[in-house]
Design a protein around this motif. Sequence first.
Motif, PDB file in Angstrom:
ATOM      1  N   ALA A   1      26.750  10.366  -0.691  1.00  0.00           N
ATOM      2  CA  ALA A   1      27.175   9.259  -1.578  1.00  0.00           C
ATOM      3  C   ALA A   1      27.944   9.996  -2.588  1.00  0.00           C
ATOM      4  N   SER A   2      28.926   9.118  -2.972  1.00  0.00           N
ATOM      5  CA  SER A   2      29.925   9.607  -4.001  1.00  0.00           C
ATOM      6  C   SER A   2      29.037   9.605  -5.278  1.00  0.00           C
ATOM      7  N   PRO A   3      29.593  10.670  -5.891  1.00  0.00           N
ATOM      8  CA  PRO A   3      28.689  10.573  -7.374  1.00  0.00           C
ATOM      9  C   PRO A   3      28.953   9.366  -8.162  1.00  0.00           C
ATOM     10  N   LYS A   4      29.951   8.499  -8.093  1.00  0.00           N
ATOM     11  CA  LYS A   4      29.966   7.394  -8.702  1.00  0.00           C
ATOM     12  C   LYS A   4      28.906   6.408  -8.368  1.00  0.00           C
ATOM     13  N   ALA A   5      28.319   6.424  -7.243  1.00  0.00           N
ATOM     14  CA  ALA A   5      27.434   5.558  -6.865  1.00  0.00           C
ATOM     15  C   ALA A   5      25.959   5.891  -6.924  1.00  0.00           C
ATOM     16  N   ASP A   6      25.889   7.175  -7.422  1.00  0.00           N
ATOM     17  CA  ASP A   6      24.602   7.902  -7.579  1.00  0.00           C
ATOM     18  C   ASP A   6      24.171   7.473  -9.051  1.00  0.00           C
ATOM     19  N   ILE A   7      22.908   6.552  -9.014  1.00  0.00           N
ATOM     20  CA  ILE A   7      22.348   6.106 -10.386  1.00  0.00           C
ATOM     21  C   ILE A   7      21.158   6.987 -10.434  1.00  0.00           C
ATOM     22  N   THR A   8      20.951   8.028 -10.091  1.00  0.00           N
ATOM     23  CA  THR A   8      19.589   8.824 -10.157  1.00  0.00           C
ATOM     24  C   THR A   8      19.218   9.200 -11.670  1.00  0.00           C
ATOM     25  N   ASP A   9      20.044   9.730 -12.307  1.00  0.00           N
ATOM     26  CA  ASP A   9      19.992  10.127 -13.538  1.00  0.00           C
ATOM     27  C   ASP A   9      19.695   9.096 -14.519  1.00  0.00           C
ATOM     28  N   ASP A  10      20.505   8.017 -14.312  1.00  0.00           N
ATOM     29  CA  ASP A  10      20.142   6.670 -14.864  1.00  0.00           C
ATOM     30  C   ASP A  10      18.913   6.005 -14.956  1.00  0.00           C
ATOM     31  N   VAL A  11      18.289   6.231 -13.487  1.00  0.00           N
ATOM     32  CA  VAL A  11      16.936   5.870 -13.410  1.00  0.00           C
ATOM     33  C   VAL A  11      16.032   6.906 -14.055  1.00  0.00           C
ATOM     34  N   ILE A  12      16.214   8.264 -14.211  1.00  0.00           N
ATOM     35  CA  ILE A  12      15.437   9.003 -14.689  1.00  0.00           C
ATOM     36  C   ILE A  12      15.499   8.827 -16.285  1.00  0.00           C
TER      37      ILE A  12
ATOM     38  N   VAL B   1      27.097  -1.238  -4.073  1.00  0.00           N
ATOM     39  CA  VAL B   1      26.209  -0.546  -3.571  1.00  0.00           C
ATOM     40  C   VAL B   1      25.858   0.808  -4.594  1.00  0.00           C
ATOM     41  N   ALA B   2      24.749   1.031  -4.802  1.00  0.00           N
ATOM     42  CA  ALA B   2      24.322   2.166  -5.458  1.00  0.00           C
ATOM     43  C   ALA B   2      23.200   3.361  -4.777  1.00  0.00           C
ATOM     44  N   VAL B   3      23.374   4.497  -5.325  1.00  0.00           N
ATOM     45  CA  VAL B   3      22.074   5.468  -4.349  1.00  0.00           C
ATOM     46  C   VAL B   3      21.411   6.008  -5.250  1.00  0.00           C
ATOM     47  N   VAL B   4      20.062   6.079  -5.020  1.00  0.00           N
ATOM     48  CA  VAL B   4      19.078   6.929  -5.817  1.00  0.00           C
ATOM     49  C   VAL B   4      18.541   8.017  -5.131  1.00  0.00           C
ATOM     50  N   ASN B   5      18.231   9.120  -5.551  1.00  0.00           N
ATOM     51  CA  ASN B   5      17.665  10.217  -5.111  1.00  0.00           C
ATOM     52  C   ASN B   5      16.086  10.067  -5.600  1.00  0.00           C
ATOM     53  N   SER B   6      15.226   9.687  -4.527  1.00  0.00           N
ATOM     54  CA  SER B   6      13.767   9.506  -5.020  1.00  0.00           C
ATOM     55  C   SER B   6      12.952  10.782  -5.423  1.00  0.00           C
ATOM     56  N   GLU B   7      13.472  11.948  -4.711  1.00  0.00           N
ATOM     57  CA  GLU B   7      12.607  13.134  -4.750  1.00  0.00           C
ATOM     58  C   GLU B   7      13.166  13.775  -6.170  1.00  0.00           C
ATOM     59  N   LYS B   8      14.362  13.567  -6.462  1.00  0.00           N
ATOM     60  CA  LYS B   8      14.779  13.971  -7.662  1.00  0.00           C
ATOM     61  C   LYS B   8      13.985  13.383  -8.843  1.00  0.00           C
TER      62      LYS B   8
ATOM     63  N   GLN C   1      21.483  -5.641 -14.154  1.00  0.00           N
ATOM     64  CA  GLN C   1      22.409  -4.956 -15.095  1.00  0.00           C
ATOM     65  C   GLN C   1      23.772  -4.892 -14.763  1.00  0.00           C
ATOM     66  N   ARG C   2      23.866  -4.179 -13.433  1.00  0.00           N
ATOM     67  CA  ARG C   2      24.989  -3.648 -12.917  1.00  0.00           C
ATOM     68  C   ARG C   2      25.533  -4.820 -11.837  1.00  0.00           C
ATOM     69  N   LYS C   3      24.829  -5.598 -11.670  1.00  0.00           N
ATOM     70  CA  LYS C   3      25.179  -6.619 -10.533  1.00  0.00           C
ATOM     71  C   LYS C   3      25.309  -5.937  -9.170  1.00  0.00           C
ATOM     72  N   LEU C   4      24.252  -5.186  -9.023  1.00  0.00           N
ATOM     73  CA  LEU C   4      24.444  -4.232  -7.816  1.00  0.00           C
ATOM     74  C   LEU C   4      23.727  -5.314  -6.498  1.00  0.00           C
ATOM     75  N   ASP C   5      24.240  -5.169  -5.500  1.00  0.00           N
ATOM     76  CA  ASP C   5      23.445  -6.069  -4.294  1.00  0.00           C
ATOM     77  C   ASP C   5      22.549  -5.027  -3.451  1.00  0.00           C
ATOM     78  N   ILE C   6      22.848  -3.853  -3.402  1.00  0.00           N
ATOM     79  CA  ILE C   6      21.901  -2.831  -2.574  1.00  0.00           C
ATOM     80  C   ILE C   6      21.890  -1.543  -3.574  1.00  0.00           C
ATOM     81  N   ILE C   7      20.579  -0.857  -3.192  1.00  0.00           N
ATOM     82  CA  ILE C   7      20.291   0.164  -3.753  1.00  0.00           C
ATOM     83  C   ILE C   7      19.854   0.943  -2.690  1.00  0.00           C
ATOM     84  N   VAL C   8      20.285   2.178  -2.336  1.00  0.00           N
ATOM     85  CA  VAL C   8      19.908   2.794  -0.961  1.00  0.00           C
ATOM     86  C   VAL C   8      18.923   4.158  -1.435  1.00  0.00           C
ATOM     87  N   GLN C   9      18.324   4.578  -0.916  1.00  0.00           N
ATOM     88  CA  GLN C   9      17.350   5.766  -1.384  1.00  0.00           C
ATOM     89  C   GLN C   9      17.809   6.712   0.028  1.00  0.00           C
ATOM     90  N   GLU C  10      17.950   7.709  -0.616  1.00  0.00           N
ATOM     91  CA  GLU C  10      17.954   9.223   0.392  1.00  0.00           C
ATOM     92  C   GLU C  10      19.381   9.062   1.191  1.00  0.00           C
TER      93      GLU C  10
END
Length: 175
Positions: free
Chosen positions: A157-168, A35-42, A144-153
């Motif tokens: 979330a643990s910082p290691k699960a946050d992919i927001t900076d990678d998306v940006i 699981v990964a997390v993304v902050n869409s507002e960011k 690429q990372r073989k993620l099963d789920i990406i959660v928004q907002e």
Amino acid sequence: MKFVKSPKSLQWILTVITLAISVPQVFAQDAGTRVAVVNSEKVFNESNLAKAMQTRLQNEFTKRQNDLRDSAQKIQTAAEKLDRDAAVISEADRVRRQRDLADQDRELQRKQREFTEDLNQRTFEERAKIAEKANAVLRQIAEQRKLDIIVQEAAFASPKADITDDVIKALNSQK
């Protein structure tokens, strides 16, 4: 409750309920769900696409905003002049000026509503374009990372699960 006869049976029921709730979570963890997390507002605020959107909208709406501000100032100035002149002008002239000011104020309010609606609509359109590109980037990162789920907002979330900076970063590297 009639079927709960003793504290031991209540404890046994609570244990069964707890196991029923936690067992699926254990199996999901054992299955290796990623699981990964993304902050869409960011993403909407900090990506180059978002900054370009802000510039486009600002260029598109600055003139109308300035015109509205100027109109409001003119109405305010006319109202102050009417207050000063009220003692020396005729009743009919005072009433006519008040009606004119009221008409101008209604027209200004209508234009302000239109401005706000147009700005909101354009912002929505521009954000939709960014969201479309961000979703494509999210799919690439998930593959690429073989993620099963990406959660928004996520609430947390643990910082290691946050992919927001990678998306940006991926959005910024696109042309």
